[in-house]
Design a protein around this motif. Structure first.
Motif, mmCIF file in Angstrom:
data_model
loop_
_atom_site.group_PDB
_atom_site.id
_atom_site.type_symbol
_atom_site.label_atom_id
_atom_site.label_comp_id
_atom_site.label_asym_id
_atom_site.label_seq_id
_atom_site.Cartn_x
_atom_site.Cartn_y
_atom_site.Cartn_z
ATOM 1 N N VAL A 173 70.837 49.784 31.658
ATOM 2 C CA VAL A 173 69.507 49.876 32.254
ATOM 3 C C VAL A 173 68.545 48.914 31.557
ATOM 4 O O VAL A 173 67.670 48.315 32.190
ATOM 5 C CB VAL A 173 68.986 51.327 32.173
ATOM 6 C CG1 VAL A 173 67.521 51.400 32.576
ATOM 7 C CG2 VAL A 173 69.825 52.241 33.054
ATOM 8 N N GLN A 214 74.183 48.614 49.819
ATOM 9 C CA GLN A 214 73.491 49.300 48.730
ATOM 10 C C GLN A 214 72.413 48.436 48.085
ATOM 11 O O GLN A 214 71.289 48.897 47.859
ATOM 12 C CB GLN A 214 74.491 49.740 47.656
ATOM 13 C CG GLN A 214 73.815 50.475 46.490
ATOM 14 C CD GLN A 214 74.805 51.084 45.538
ATOM 15 O OE1 GLN A 214 75.954 51.355 45.891
ATOM 16 N NE2 GLN A 214 74.378 51.329 44.302
ATOM 17 N N VAL A 215 72.739 47.184 47.789
ATOM 18 C CA VAL A 215 71.822 46.336 47.025
ATOM 19 C C VAL A 215 70.870 45.553 47.910
ATOM 20 O O VAL A 215 69.740 45.258 47.528
ATOM 21 C CB VAL A 215 72.620 45.377 46.114
ATOM 22 C CG1 VAL A 215 71.692 44.494 45.293
ATOM 23 C CG2 VAL A 215 73.551 46.166 45.192
ATOM 24 N N ASP A 266 77.745 48.407 37.778
ATOM 25 C CA ASP A 266 77.021 49.454 38.487
ATOM 26 C C ASP A 266 75.966 48.837 39.402
ATOM 27 O O ASP A 266 74.997 48.249 38.922
ATOM 28 C CB ASP A 266 76.367 50.388 37.464
ATOM 29 C CG ASP A 266 75.674 51.582 38.110
ATOM 30 O OD1 ASP A 266 75.567 51.633 39.349
ATOM 31 O OD2 ASP A 266 75.229 52.463 37.352
ATOM 32 N N TRP A 267 76.142 48.982 40.690
ATOM 33 C CA TRP A 267 75.193 48.363 41.624
ATOM 34 C C TRP A 267 73.808 49.007 41.571
ATOM 35 O O TRP A 267 72.838 48.422 42.054
ATOM 36 C CB TRP A 267 75.753 48.416 43.043
ATOM 37 C CG TRP A 267 76.961 47.543 43.226
ATOM 38 C CD1 TRP A 267 77.275 46.412 42.533
ATOM 39 C CD2 TRP A 267 78.011 47.730 44.174
ATOM 40 N NE1 TRP A 267 78.456 45.883 42.972
ATOM 41 C CE2 TRP A 267 78.941 46.667 43.982
ATOM 42 C CE3 TRP A 267 78.266 48.685 45.157
ATOM 43 C CZ2 TRP A 267 80.099 46.533 44.749
ATOM 44 C CZ3 TRP A 267 79.431 48.558 45.919
ATOM 45 C CH2 TRP A 267 80.330 47.495 45.713
ATOM 46 N N ASN A 268 73.700 50.181 40.985
ATOM 47 C CA ASN A 268 72.380 50.763 40.776
ATOM 48 C C ASN A 268 71.552 49.887 39.837
ATOM 49 O O ASN A 268 70.324 49.791 39.973
ATOM 50 C CB ASN A 268 72.496 52.175 40.195
ATOM 51 C CG ASN A 268 73.035 53.163 41.211
ATOM 52 O OD1 ASN A 268 72.584 53.194 42.359
ATOM 53 N ND2 ASN A 268 73.997 53.975 40.807
ATOM 54 N N LEU A 269 72.223 49.241 38.875
ATOM 55 C CA LEU A 269 71.531 48.315 37.979
ATOM 56 C C LEU A 269 71.031 47.100 38.758
ATOM 57 O O LEU A 269 69.941 46.581 38.489
ATOM 58 C CB LEU A 269 72.461 47.864 36.852
ATOM 59 C CG LEU A 269 72.968 48.941 35.896
ATOM 60 C CD1 LEU A 269 73.894 48.320 34.855
ATOM 61 C CD2 LEU A 269 71.804 49.644 35.225
ATOM 62 N N CYS A 308 70.162 47.086 41.905
ATOM 63 C CA CYS A 308 68.994 47.530 42.682
ATOM 64 C C CYS A 308 67.756 47.579 41.802
ATOM 65 O O CYS A 308 66.653 47.167 42.217
ATOM 66 C CB CYS A 308 69.259 48.904 43.288
ATOM 67 S SG CYS A 308 70.569 48.937 44.536
ATOM 68 N N LEU A 309 67.922 48.078 40.573
ATOM 69 C CA LEU A 309 66.795 48.168 39.647
ATOM 70 C C LEU A 309 66.287 46.782 39.266
ATOM 71 O O LEU A 309 65.080 46.527 39.278
ATOM 72 C CB LEU A 309 67.221 48.946 38.396
ATOM 73 C CG LEU A 309 66.159 49.131 37.307
ATOM 74 C CD1 LEU A 309 64.922 49.820 37.865
ATOM 75 C CD2 LEU A 309 66.746 49.915 36.128
ATOM 76 N N ALA A 329 68.624 45.520 33.096
ATOM 77 C CA ALA A 329 67.916 45.472 34.377
ATOM 78 C C ALA A 329 66.403 45.497 34.167
ATOM 79 O O ALA A 329 65.658 44.731 34.800
ATOM 80 C CB ALA A 329 68.348 46.642 35.255
ATOM 81 N N LYS A 348 66.683 44.000 40.940
ATOM 82 C CA LYS A 348 66.128 43.376 42.146
ATOM 83 C C LYS A 348 64.685 43.820 42.389
ATOM 84 O O LYS A 348 63.843 43.030 42.831
ATOM 85 C CB LYS A 348 67.009 43.711 43.338
ATOM 86 C CG LYS A 348 66.523 43.176 44.689
ATOM 87 C CD LYS A 348 67.584 43.438 45.747
ATOM 88 C CE LYS A 348 67.073 43.097 47.143
ATOM 89 N NZ LYS A 348 66.222 44.161 47.693
ATOM 90 N N SER A 349 64.401 45.080 42.078
ATOM 91 C CA SER A 349 63.054 45.606 42.318
ATOM 92 C C SER A 349 62.016 45.019 41.376
ATOM 93 O O SER A 349 60.811 45.173 41.602
ATOM 94 C CB SER A 349 63.067 47.130 42.173
ATOM 95 O OG SER A 349 63.204 47.519 40.811
#
Length: 219
Positions: free
Chosen positions: A110, A178-179, A146-149, A151-152, A113, A154-155
């Protein structure tokens, strides 16, 4: 429409298959002692000049010092895995010679990101590439992060984001959904062996990436 980059190109045949399949960009590796390295080839200029019009040629380098050796090489953009040091930035425009700059950021936590803004601070870049972290190599290892990273990260940026890291024809649709990146990047996921692409996998990867983008646009 999602943009697609096929990285680790080492032959004219693979370059043409990728271009004919609809790839928007081709990556050429200039990191020494890696299996897809093309920097020492006597036919390098011929290889790069064989790329069809309207397909972006990206030179992938470890750092600005390596990129400095590519002055005069027919490339349209430079991708760096290490951001230029503050003292190097005065030379950045000289090294780039009008070519776009893509900064690769490897994601393993995290903190990576959340800290992406500090890595881009003070730089004028065309986009950021999010890749998996691997202790033994910069990229091309087929590792999914982890694609959640993604997304984070990217934001937190205002430039186009390209997703890389272990993408394949089988998972690229899920990754895009997802991303929702500006583009996707693949190397080992479309290969028979390091540096040798599989034409069928290239075609399937590009088709799958474009299909999910079209479905979402029409839906």
């Amino acid at each position: 429409m999602i943009r697609v980059k096929i990285c680790g190109i080492t032959s004219k045949e693979d370059a043409w298959v990728a271009a004919e399949s609809g790839a928007d960009a081709l990556g050429f590796i200039f990191v020494p002692n890696t299996p897809r390295y093309v920097g020492d080839r006597s036919d390098l200029e011929d290889l790069l000049e064989s790329v069809p019009p309207f397909v972006t040629r990206v030179g992938v380098c470890r750092n600005l010092s390596d990129a400095a050796r590519l002055r005069g090489v027919p490339l349209d953009a430079i991708q760096l895995y290490e951001p230029p040091h503050v003292e190097e930035r005065a030379l950045l425009s000289v090294v780039l010679q009008g070519r776009g700059l893509i900064l690769a950021c490897r994601m393993r936590s995290v903190e990576d990101a959340l800290g992406i803004e500090s890595r881009l601070e003070g730089l004028t870049i065309s986009g950021v590439l999010l890749d998996a972290y691997d202790e033994k190599r910069l990229g091309g290892g087929g590792v999914v992060f982890d694609w959640n990273l993604a997304c984070l990260a990217k934001s937190r940026v205002s430039v186009p984001v390209v997703l890389a890291g272990g993408l394949t024809p089988e998972n690229v649709e899920a990754a895009i959904r997802q991303v929702r990146p500006w583009g996707v990047d693949v190397s080992s996921g479309v290969e028979m062996a390091p540096g040798k692409k599989d034409p069928q996998k290239i075609r399937q990867f590009v088709a799958n990436a474009h299909r999910v983008a079209l479905c979402e646009a029409s839906g």
